[in-house]
Design an enzyme around this catalytic site. Structure first.
Site, short mmCIF file in Angstrom:
data_model
loop_
_atom_site.label_atom_id
_atom_site.label_comp_id
_atom_site.label_asym_id
_atom_site.label_seq_id
_atom_site.Cartn_x
_atom_site.Cartn_y
_atom_site.Cartn_z
N ASP A 61 8.92 12.04 -7.35
CA ASP A 61 8.33 11.50 -6.13
C ASP A 61 7.77 10.20 -6.36
O ASP A 61 6.34 9.47 -6.22
CB ASP A 61 6.72 12.51 -6.23
CG ASP A 61 6.03 12.31 -4.95
OD1 ASP A 61 6.13 11.12 -4.04
OD2 ASP A 61 4.39 12.58 -4.25
N ASN A 103 -4.74 12.54 -9.69
CA ASN A 103 -5.08 13.74 -9.67
C ASN A 103 -4.07 14.85 -10.71
O ASN A 103 -4.56 16.36 -10.38
CB ASN A 103 -4.36 13.69 -7.86
CG ASN A 103 -4.50 14.99 -7.90
OD1 ASN A 103 -6.78 15.54 -7.62
ND2 ASN A 103 -4.17 15.89 -6.66
N HIS A 104 -2.50 14.17 -10.90
CA HIS A 104 -2.55 15.67 -11.19
C HIS A 104 -0.86 14.72 -12.37
O HIS A 104 -1.29 13.30 -12.28
CB HIS A 104 -1.08 15.73 -9.84
CG HIS A 104 -0.32 15.00 -9.10
ND1 HIS A 104 -1.36 14.53 -7.84
CD2 HIS A 104 0.57 14.14 -9.60
CE1 HIS A 104 -0.80 13.97 -7.52
NE2 HIS A 104 0.22 13.47 -8.19
N ASP A 171 -2.23 20.00 -10.73
CA ASP A 171 -3.81 19.29 -11.01
C ASP A 171 -4.54 18.97 -12.23
O ASP A 171 -4.44 20.40 -12.90
CB ASP A 171 -4.68 19.73 -9.53
CG ASP A 171 -3.99 18.62 -8.62
OD1 ASP A 171 -3.22 18.67 -7.88
OD2 ASP A 171 -5.32 19.02 -7.42
N ARG A 199 -5.62 1.28 -8.19
CA ARG A 199 -5.60 1.61 -6.80
C ARG A 199 -5.24 3.04 -7.18
O ARG A 199 -4.39 3.59 -8.13
CB ARG A 199 -4.52 1.15 -6.13
CG ARG A 199 -4.19 2.05 -4.30
CD ARG A 199 -3.17 2.88 -5.14
NE ARG A 199 -2.52 4.03 -3.96
CZ ARG A 199 -2.27 4.13 -3.71
NH1 ARG A 199 -1.31 5.69 -4.85
NH2 ARG A 199 -1.76 5.49 -2.08
N ASP A 201 -5.51 7.08 -6.88
CA ASP A 201 -4.48 7.82 -6.19
C ASP A 201 -5.42 9.02 -5.59
O ASP A 201 -5.96 9.61 -6.18
CB ASP A 201 -3.08 7.98 -6.54
CG ASP A 201 -2.03 8.56 -5.70
OD1 ASP A 201 -1.87 8.68 -4.60
OD2 ASP A 201 -1.53 9.99 -6.71
N GLU A 243 -7.64 5.64 -2.67
CA GLU A 243 -6.53 5.57 -1.49
C GLU A 243 -7.59 7.25 -1.42
O GLU A 243 -7.74 8.15 -2.01
CB GLU A 243 -5.23 6.38 -2.13
CG GLU A 243 -4.08 6.42 -0.55
CD GLU A 243 -3.40 7.96 -1.35
OE1 GLU A 243 -2.55 7.92 -0.62
OE2 GLU A 243 -3.94 8.23 -2.20
N HIS A 309 4.09 2.61 1.01
CA HIS A 309 5.30 2.83 0.54
C HIS A 309 5.00 4.00 1.50
O HIS A 309 6.58 5.69 0.97
CB HIS A 309 5.14 2.90 -0.73
CG HIS A 309 3.74 3.84 -1.21
ND1 HIS A 309 2.73 3.68 -0.94
CD2 HIS A 309 3.85 4.52 -1.54
CE1 HIS A 309 2.15 4.71 -1.55
NE2 HIS A 309 2.84 5.06 -2.11
N ASP A 310 3.93 4.97 2.33
CA ASP A 310 4.04 6.30 2.77
C ASP A 310 4.28 6.36 4.55
O ASP A 310 4.61 5.36 4.69
CB ASP A 310 3.01 7.29 2.33
CG ASP A 310 2.52 7.18 1.19
OD1 ASP A 310 3.58 7.91 0.00
OD2 ASP A 310 1.54 6.97 -0.11
C1 NOJ Z 1 -0.29 9.14 -2.05
C2 NOJ Z 1 1.02 8.20 -2.02
O1 NOJ Z 1 0.31 7.30 -1.90
C3 NOJ Z 1 2.09 9.68 -2.13
O2 NOJ Z 1 2.97 8.74 -2.51
C4 NOJ Z 1 1.87 10.69 -3.05
O3 NOJ Z 1 3.22 11.06 -2.85
C5 NOJ Z 1 1.38 11.34 -2.96
N1 NOJ Z 1 -0.29 10.57 -3.49
C6 NOJ Z 1 0.75 12.15 -4.45
O4 NOJ Z 1 0.49 11.52 -5.46
#
Ligand code: NOJ
Length: 553
Positions: A61, A103-104, A171, A199, A201, A243, A309-310
């Site tokens: 990811d 988070n994970h 997680d 930042r 996440d 975020e 980036h998303d």
């Molecule tokens: C948010 C990130 O911006 C995204 O790219 C990612 O896939 C998820 N969190 C999981 O970490």
């Protein structure tokens, strides 16, 4: 507010090391390459960089699946290279923010390996396990269509584990104090290496009430407070940027009503309504989002952005608004993602129309908060829809018209490069745009300078000046100085009249900060301006020589 909070007036530039610049010729971007481009970034006016994850990772990811929090992925360099890079930033007065993905972890992380393989391991409780299949195992997925559960069975552990995101991202269990203590160490480690912020996440999921992480109800917010306090004890200028794509009314919980939680948040409500404004020519929803997010502590700050980036996340627009935005910017189903988003870059969404690209960027720079721009948007880079999922918007930076866009000297780049079509590197690249005074790159540099010279936006209070729905007019006041910034979202020229006498009844001039022209207004202090289709105006309100902010004595 004295002018001491650096993040209130900085321009943040986000990039991924792997796609920015390859210095050692192995086809992968690296810290050495990035370090060689710092003068470019500084020249553009960038004052802080936000780096996407760069720690060791299987990169299933894009690095948001970390296997070692205390190192640099060897493909990008060493910790030594990292420190050279942060030193280079410091020399130029630029700060570094990095992604804090907590988070994970990756399922390949040694903590998870220990957790799954040994029920007696101290790491067992670092993750969230269940002996039986939870009833809500198929609920709460973040990536619908790519993820069908939030609980999966692990053969080795013979138990189910919770993962809010992909199956390979288990997680962490924040109810466990050892996990929290580890996060402090991670924060402290990177601060020692020169980082000035994180930042963070996926914050809502870290503290989610409906998450299977047991914990006292206050634990979640206490944790945000503790992370902030710890970071600031180690480095007073350190900031936490969340975020957290949450409804406006929840945002104060993230900032903290006493300004004691996270310093900054991305303004997702403004982001999606801003795109709707471009799609429909109607800025009313954007104005509402700005009003809804007005409330924040004095030291808190919104971060505004266009693309990241998303996917461009349209969730929480009304159905009608979402349809209109999809119709305008993602007519083809392959341009859409997760039923809620658009996997395209800014310039192609706006059909490469320079007027509209300028409008979008001018709005970005003028929104109440700190602007964050994405690498490549300063030259109008495109996307590659042949790539899967969000990879479409993560192609290599286009530096010049040499093979692979100058990103790498290696014949084969590990990062996809856009070679063909109007957005290919032969047409869109830094080298060419540097030479052309009218290029998007040089225009962006001028706009960034203008934004930096207008600290009222980052520090001041704003008003949304009453205007027709296709016009966005924002007025800022700070330390006795004031600016008015006007945008026309329609494809028609518009004539608008503003009264400026609200500030004490004196007749005031509008000084155009872009062309140096000025408007005296009529006897009653009203100004009538004509603004072209997709046009923008930045005015300082005052006398002719008030083009720059004047400090109070
Ligand atoms: C948010 C990130 O911006 C995204 O790219 C990612 O896939 C998820 N969190 C999981 O970490």
């Amino acid at each position: 507010m004295i002018r001491t909070l650096w993040y209130k007036n900085a321009l943040i530039y986000c990039l991924s090391v792997d796609s920015f610049m390859d210095a050692n010729g192995d086809g992968v971007g690296d810290f050495d390459g990035l370090a060689r481009r710092l003068d470019y970034l500084h020249g553009l006016g960038v004052r802080a960089l936000w780096l996407m994850p760069f720690q060791p990772s299987p990169r299933k990811d894009h690095g948001y699946d970390i296997t070692d929090y205390y190192s640099v992925d060897p493909r990008y360099g060493t910790l030594g290279d990292f420190v050279e890079f942060t030193h280079g930033c410091k020399e130029r007065g630029m700060r570094v923010l990095m992604d804090l993905v907590i988070n994970h972890t990756s399922d390949q992380h040694p903590w998870f390996q220990a957790s799954r393989s040994d029920p007696e391991s101290p790491y067992r409780d670092w993750y969230i396990w269940s002996e039986t299949k939870p009833k809500d195992a198929h609920k709460g997925m973040v990536f619908p269509g790519f993820q069908d559960a939030t609980w999966d069975y692990d053969d080795e552990a013979k138990a189910w584990y919770f993962h809010r995101f992909f199956k390979f991202q288990p997680d962490l269990n924040y109810a466990n104090p050892d996990v929290r203590a580890e996060i402090f160490r991670i924060i402290g480690f990177w601060i020692e290496l020169g980082v000035s912020g994180f930042r963070m996440d996926a914050v809502p999921f870290i503290i989610a009430e409906d998450s299977p992480r047991a914990g006292e109800p206050e634990l979640k917010y206490q944790m945000l407070r503790d992370f902030r306090a710890f970071a600031q004890w180690r480095n007073g200028e350190c900031v936490m940027l969340a975020e957290a794509n949450v409804p406006p009314k929840e945002s104060l919980e993230y900032f903290g009503r006493d300004a004691d939680r996270l310093h900054m948040m991305f303004n997702f409500p403004a982001n999606r309504t801003h795109f709707y404004a471009h799609a429909s020519g109607d800025a009313s929803a954007l104005k509402k989002a700005l009003k809804d997010t007005r409330n924040r502590p004095e030291t808190g700050q919104w971060c505004h952005f266009l693309r990241n980036h998303d996917e461009l996340d349209l969730s929480n627009l009304t159905e009608e608004q979402m349809e209109a935005t999809f119709a305008a910017f993602a007519p083809d189903p392959e341009m859409r993602l997760f039923d809620r988003g658009i996997r395209r870059r800014l310039a192609p969404m706006l059909r490469g129309d320079r007027r509209r690209v300028e409008l979008a960027n001018s709005v970005l720079m003028s929104l109440p908060g700190t602007p964050v721009i994405r690498y490549g948007d300063e030259i109008g880079m495109g996307d590659d829809l042949a790539l899967p999922e969000r990879e479409s918007v993560r192609t290599a930076m286009q530096w010049d018209n040499a093979p692979n866009g100058g990103f790498t000297l290696n014949e084969s780049s590990a990062c996809p490069v856009i070679a063909d079509g109007p957005y290919g590197y032969r047409h869109i690249n830094v080298a060419e745009q540097r030479r052309d005074p009218d290029s998007l790159l040089n225009w962006t540099e001028r706009l960034i300078r203008l934004r930096r010279e207008t600290p009222e936006i980052g520090y001041g209070d704003f008003d949304i000046v009453r205007s027709p729905k296709d016009i966005l007019a924002l007025r800022y006041e700070w330390r006795g100085a004031s600016v008015l910034i006007v945008h026309n979202f329609s494809d028609r020229p518009r004539e608008i009249t503003f009264g400026l006498d609200a500030t004490g009844g004196t007749k005031r001039k509008l000084v155009d900060l872009l062309d140096g022209d000025h408007d005296d207004g009529d006897e009653a202090g009203r100004h009538t301006i004509v603004i072209e289709p997709y046009g923008y105006r930045w005015y300082r309100i005052g006398e002719m020589n008030d083009a720059l902010e004047r400090r109070e004595a």
